[in-house]
Design a protein around this motif. Structure first.
Motif, PDB file in Angstrom:
ATOM      1  N   PRO A  14      57.949   9.519  51.819  1.00  0.00           N
ATOM      2  CA  PRO A  14      57.991   8.786  50.520  1.00  0.00           C
ATOM      3  C   PRO A  14      58.451   9.835  49.529  1.00  0.00           C
ATOM      4  N   PRO A  15      59.305   9.287  48.471  1.00  0.00           N
ATOM      5  CA  PRO A  15      59.529  10.037  47.468  1.00  0.00           C
ATOM      6  C   PRO A  15      58.533  10.479  46.436  1.00  0.00           C
ATOM      7  N   ARG A  16      58.679  11.626  45.920  1.00  0.00           N
ATOM      8  CA  ARG A  16      57.683  12.017  44.698  1.00  0.00           C
ATOM      9  C   ARG A  16      58.197  11.906  43.524  1.00  0.00           C
ATOM     10  N   VAL A  96      45.506  -0.379  48.076  1.00  0.00           N
ATOM     11  CA  VAL A  96      45.611   0.783  47.385  1.00  0.00           C
ATOM     12  C   VAL A  96      45.264   1.790  48.312  1.00  0.00           C
ATOM     13  N   HIS A  97      44.254   1.556  49.237  1.00  0.00           N
ATOM     14  CA  HIS A  97      43.748   2.751  50.134  1.00  0.00           C
ATOM     15  C   HIS A  97      44.982   2.985  50.934  1.00  0.00           C
ATOM     16  N   TYR A  98      45.579   2.194  51.517  1.00  0.00           N
ATOM     17  CA  TYR A  98      46.722   2.415  52.302  1.00  0.00           C
ATOM     18  C   TYR A  98      47.914   3.480  51.755  1.00  0.00           C
ATOM     19  N   ALA A  99      48.113   2.877  50.450  1.00  0.00           N
ATOM     20  CA  ALA A  99      49.041   3.480  49.831  1.00  0.00           C
ATOM     21  C   ALA A  99      48.859   5.037  49.464  1.00  0.00           C
ATOM     22  N   LYS A 100      47.391   5.321  49.232  1.00  0.00           N
ATOM     23  CA  LYS A 100      47.321   6.783  49.129  1.00  0.00           C
ATOM     24  C   LYS A 100      47.348   7.515  50.334  1.00  0.00           C
ATOM     25  N   GLU A 101      47.536   6.857  51.577  1.00  0.00           N
ATOM     26  CA  GLU A 101      47.611   7.515  52.948  1.00  0.00           C
ATOM     27  C   GLU A 101      49.142   7.358  53.360  1.00  0.00           C
ATOM     28  N   ALA A 102      50.085   6.862  52.493  1.00  0.00           N
ATOM     29  CA  ALA A 102      51.494   6.682  52.562  1.00  0.00           C
ATOM     30  C   ALA A 102      51.723   5.867  53.583  1.00  0.00           C
ATOM     31  N   ASN A 194      52.168   8.882  44.566  1.00  0.00           N
ATOM     32  CA  ASN A 194      52.985   7.968  43.945  1.00  0.00           C
ATOM     33  C   ASN A 194      52.383   6.477  44.428  1.00  0.00           C
ATOM     34  N   TYR A 195      51.183   6.169  43.862  1.00  0.00           N
ATOM     35  CA  TYR A 195      50.575   4.905  44.233  1.00  0.00           C
ATOM     36  C   TYR A 195      50.208   4.270  43.128  1.00  0.00           C
ATOM     37  N   THR A 196      50.707   4.467  41.820  1.00  0.00           N
ATOM     38  CA  THR A 196      50.167   3.897  40.780  1.00  0.00           C
ATOM     39  C   THR A 196      50.471   2.423  40.599  1.00  0.00           C
ATOM     40  N   ALA A 197      51.747   2.044  40.976  1.00  0.00           N
ATOM     41  CA  ALA A 197      52.167   0.839  41.013  1.00  0.00           C
ATOM     42  C   ALA A 197      51.228  -0.136  41.652  1.00  0.00           C
ATOM     43  N   VAL A 198      50.728   0.389  43.099  1.00  0.00           N
ATOM     44  CA  VAL A 198      50.013  -0.587  43.866  1.00  0.00           C
ATOM     45  C   VAL A 198      48.596  -0.668  43.180  1.00  0.00           C
ATOM     46  N   GLU A 199      48.065   0.409  42.502  1.00  0.00           N
ATOM     47  CA  GLU A 199      46.929   0.387  42.003  1.00  0.00           C
ATOM     48  C   GLU A 199      46.797  -0.554  40.762  1.00  0.00           C
TER      49      GLU A 199
END
Length: 222
Positions: A14-16, A96-102, A194-199
């Motif tokens: 995933p892009p930073r 959100v949990h899964y987004a943090k783990e990519a 990069n998970y702010t949009a999900v959060e």
């Protein structure tokens, strides 16, 4: 909201996000986005709070009519919709949990389930509204239900349609927002960096759920 432009061309990673020029760091950028969402949610709470105050005022003026009118609602459908929204809040939180783990595939799954349950909520509301139109339990001067002629009954259904209609609009907006975030997850954009949009999308959906938790007992049970 941070840019999703990648800083490294590594396949499958995933892009930073890049830091915008007016932020000192990525952490500050994320914090600003969250703060902006909290401020927005506060204004939304104030909007619904006005309806709650109106309800309290008219219920004080017409207690018998409001109690009788509430019994014309189907609490079983209201309970089913409550369970739908509570469950959808859980799936949004898991995204959100899964987004943090990519784990972007799981993010997609969780948000798709959330959107499906939101659609189910709207379908139930459609049948509720259709029944109200059939019985003429409508707002203001359009109220013509022969089974309840107490003064204040039309005011109750005015508040009912205003509050549930406004909430349904927020459900639709939430579905659009979560749909947009889902498309980004399908492009494998989310990770711990990069998970702010999900959060933020999940925070908005929690507001939708929270408002209904207040509306359900206020309109259906009390």
């Amino acid at each position: 909201m941070q840019s999703s432009t990648a800083t490294a061309d590594v396949a499958g990673v995933p892009p930073r996000p890049q830091v915008a020029a007016h932020f000192a760091s990525l952490e500050v950028q994320h914090h600003a986005a969250r703060l902006g969402m909290w401020l927005f949610l506060a204004t939304e709470i104030l909007l619904f709070a006005g309806l709650f105050v109106i309800y309290a005022n008219y219920r004080f003026l017409f207690p018998e009519a409001f109690a009788a009118a509430s019994r014309l609602l189907d609490w079983k459908l209201g309970t089913f919709n409550t369970l739908l929204l509570i469950t959808s809040s859980f799936t949004a939180a898991m995204a959100v949990h899964y987004a943090k783990e990519a784990k972007n595939k799981q993010v997609v799954l969780m948000f798709v389930l959330t959107i499906v349950m939101a659609a189910g909520f709207l379908v139930v509301k459609y049948f509720e509204y259709a029944h109200k139109f059939h019985d003429h339990t409508l707002p203001g001067p359009y109220y013509a239900y022969p089974g309840l002629t107490l003064p204040g009954a039309s005011a109750y259904f005015t508040i009912y349609f205003l509050s549930t209609g406004l909430h349904a609009f927020h459900v639709i907006v939430g579905m659009i927002v979560l749909g947009w975030v889902t498309l980004k997850a399908m492009r494998n954009e989310f990770s711990y960096h990069n998970y702010t949009a999900v959060e933020l999308g999940s925070m908005y959906w929690h507001l939708v759920d929270l408002v209904w938790i207040f509306l359900f007992p206020m309109l259906y049970l009390i």
